[in-house]
Design a protein around this motif. Structure first.
Motif, PDB file in Angstrom:
ATOM      1  N   VAL A  21       2.166   2.991 -11.477  1.00  0.00           N
ATOM      2  CA  VAL A  21       0.889   2.280 -11.591  1.00  0.00           C
ATOM      3  C   VAL A  21       0.069   2.837 -12.744  1.00  0.00           C
ATOM      4  O   VAL A  21      -0.504   2.076 -13.551  1.00  0.00           O
ATOM      5  N   ALA A  80       2.786  -1.329  -6.265  1.00  0.00           N
ATOM      6  CA  ALA A  80       3.251  -1.013  -7.615  1.00  0.00           C
ATOM      7  C   ALA A  80       4.161  -2.114  -8.144  1.00  0.00           C
ATOM      8  O   ALA A  80       4.108  -2.475  -9.335  1.00  0.00           O
ATOM      9  N   LEU A 137       2.065  -5.122  -9.240  1.00  0.00           N
ATOM     10  CA  LEU A 137       1.408  -4.837 -10.523  1.00  0.00           C
ATOM     11  C   LEU A 137       2.402  -4.922 -11.677  1.00  0.00           C
ATOM     12  O   LEU A 137       2.083  -5.434 -12.764  1.00  0.00           O
TER      13      LEU A 137
END
Length: 450
Positions: A443, A383, A386
């Protein structure tokens, strides 16, 4: 439009003019011929003028009668046209058309009254009719005839203005008969399907009641669009067709439905027995949990045996009720009881499985917690990567929850390591699940934003 007296007088006058007039003229010629040779010149001339005036007045009377008949026919035809249009659709256009026809109808009534009054005022069959009176009758009848003809033209022009409305009405009327026929065909098919189900030994009382409920709708269809309107009749026919088709389909499925209920009864009874047997094993599982782990790891499972037993008992009652409804061929009620039994057994199965699953997970984490820790750290790092993709500074909306998740993870690991010989493994597992849920939510938010 005419009174009974006027109609009788009109029929008599038409008969006199068409049938008796030639005979009367011939008789007049035979009587008058000798007079021409007897020397009564002045009397013969006066009588000749009167007869000529009478003949012209009679012709005017015949013309007025014909115009009156044509006007009456035009009004009746136009009334039928408007009734058809009004039955097909109720719109501002049709209301305006009816209002216009009512106005013309008042004019027709007035002209008709003038015509009848003129007829009553002049007796063209009177023997003492003078030429002057006959000429007055001719003029007044000619005036009435002109008014009748002119008003008939107004009616014809008004009818031409209704052409778009008539076209739409005809289009809708053309849909009535096919729609009604489809509805009746569907009702016949439903009746035959119901008879077939009964021949196979199924009562089908529910379907029979539904079919009987369509009786008033069928009567309304038979009464026709003239009484109920075109659009409502078409809508009623479509509604009857759909409901009849549904009844026929349900009747065709009755044998299969009965067999399906029987299969579900057997399956759920077997499942209830299996869950009851599994519930007997929950006691030893709870004993092991109490012996090896602290209370927080098993307290919420204390009532699992009682809950499973109660759920299995209620499910058995539901299955018994379903069997009774099946025997009575009340399939809807039987299906409802089966659904209730399925739900109860599902909750019992979940509770029984929860105890064994809890022991399995606690055993795994007690033997080696590293796998659970690494899985959670990977979710958080994924996460974070990202969140930083394409950025030098993370979005605070993402960075805040992820930082909190890291802190929560490290705290859970520390508590586990400091817990001694009997740490709170269940709290550790639930904390790590919470961390993974937080990472997953971040996410999803990142992907949704992009």
């Amino acid at each position: 439009m005419t009174t009974g007296r006027a109609a009788s007088r009109l029929a008599r006058d038409l008969t006199v003019s068409v049938v008796l007039a030639p005979a009367a003229l011939a008789a007049f010629a035979l009587v008058a011929a000798p007079v021409a040779f007897t020397g009564g010149g002045t009397r013969r001339w006066g009588r000749g003028r009167a007869e000529e005036s009478r003949a012209r007045a009679q012709q005017a009377k015949d013309a007025a009668a014909a115009a009156f008949y044509e006007l009456d026919t035009a009004q009746r035809d136009l009334r039928i046209t408007l009734e058809t249009v009004s039955a097909a659709e109720e719109t501002p256009e049709t209301r305006r058309a009816n209002a216009g026809f009512a106005t013309l109808g008042e004019q027709v009534d007035q002209v008709s009254h003038d015509y009848i009054t003129t007829l009553d005022a002049h007796d063209l069959d009177a023997e003492e009719l003078e030429a002057g009176a006959a000429n007055r009758a001719q003029r007044e009848l000619a005036r009435v005839t002109d008014a009748l003809v002119r008003l008939k033209g107004d009616l014809e022009r008004f009818e031409q203005s209704l052409t778009p409305l008539v076209a739409r009405a005809q289009e809708q009327l053309a849909q009535v008969a096919p729609a009604v026929e489809r509805a009746k065909a569907a009702l016949l098919a439903a009746t035959e399907a119901l008879d077939g189900a009964r021949r196979s030994g199924l009562g089908a009382d529910e379907l029979a009641a539904r079919l009987a409920g369509l009786g008033p709708e069928l009567r309304a269809l038979n009464e026709g669009a003239g009484r109920h309107g075109v659009r409502p009749t078409i809508q009623r026919a479509e509604r009857v067709r759909r409901q009849a088709e549904a009844i026929a389909a349900d009747a065709a499925r009755l044998p299969e439905r009965a067999a399906e209920i029987d299969r579900r009864l057997t399956s759920l009874r077997t499942r209830a027995e299996a869950i009851s047997n599994r519930a007997d094993a929950v006691g030893p599982v709870l004993s092991e949990l109490r012996r090896r782990f602290m209370a927080n790891c098993w307290q919420d499972l204390q009532r699992v045996p009682e809950q499973a037993e109660e759920a299995v008992r209620e499910a058995g009652e539901a299955l018994a009720a379903a069997r009774g409804e099946r025997r009575a061929q009340r399939f809807e009620a039987a299906t409802g009881q089966l659904a209730r039994a399925h739900e109860l057994l599902g909750s019992a199965d979940e509770a029984v499985s929860a105890a064994g699953e809890r022991l399995r997970r606690l055993n795994e984490i007690a033997g080696d917690p590293s796998g659970e820790i690494e899985r959670t750290r990977f979710a958080v790092r994924d996460a974070q990567r990202l969140a930083m993709r394409g950025r030098t500074v993370p979005d605070p909306r993402h960075a805040g929850p992820l930082d909190a998740a890291v802190t929560r993870l490290e705290r859970a690991v520390t508590e586990l390591e400091e817990g001694g010989r009997n740490p709170d493994y269940w709290r550790f597992l639930t904390e790590l699940e919470g961390v993974r849920e937080t990472a997953g939510s971040v996410v999803e938010a990142i992907r949704a934003g992009r």
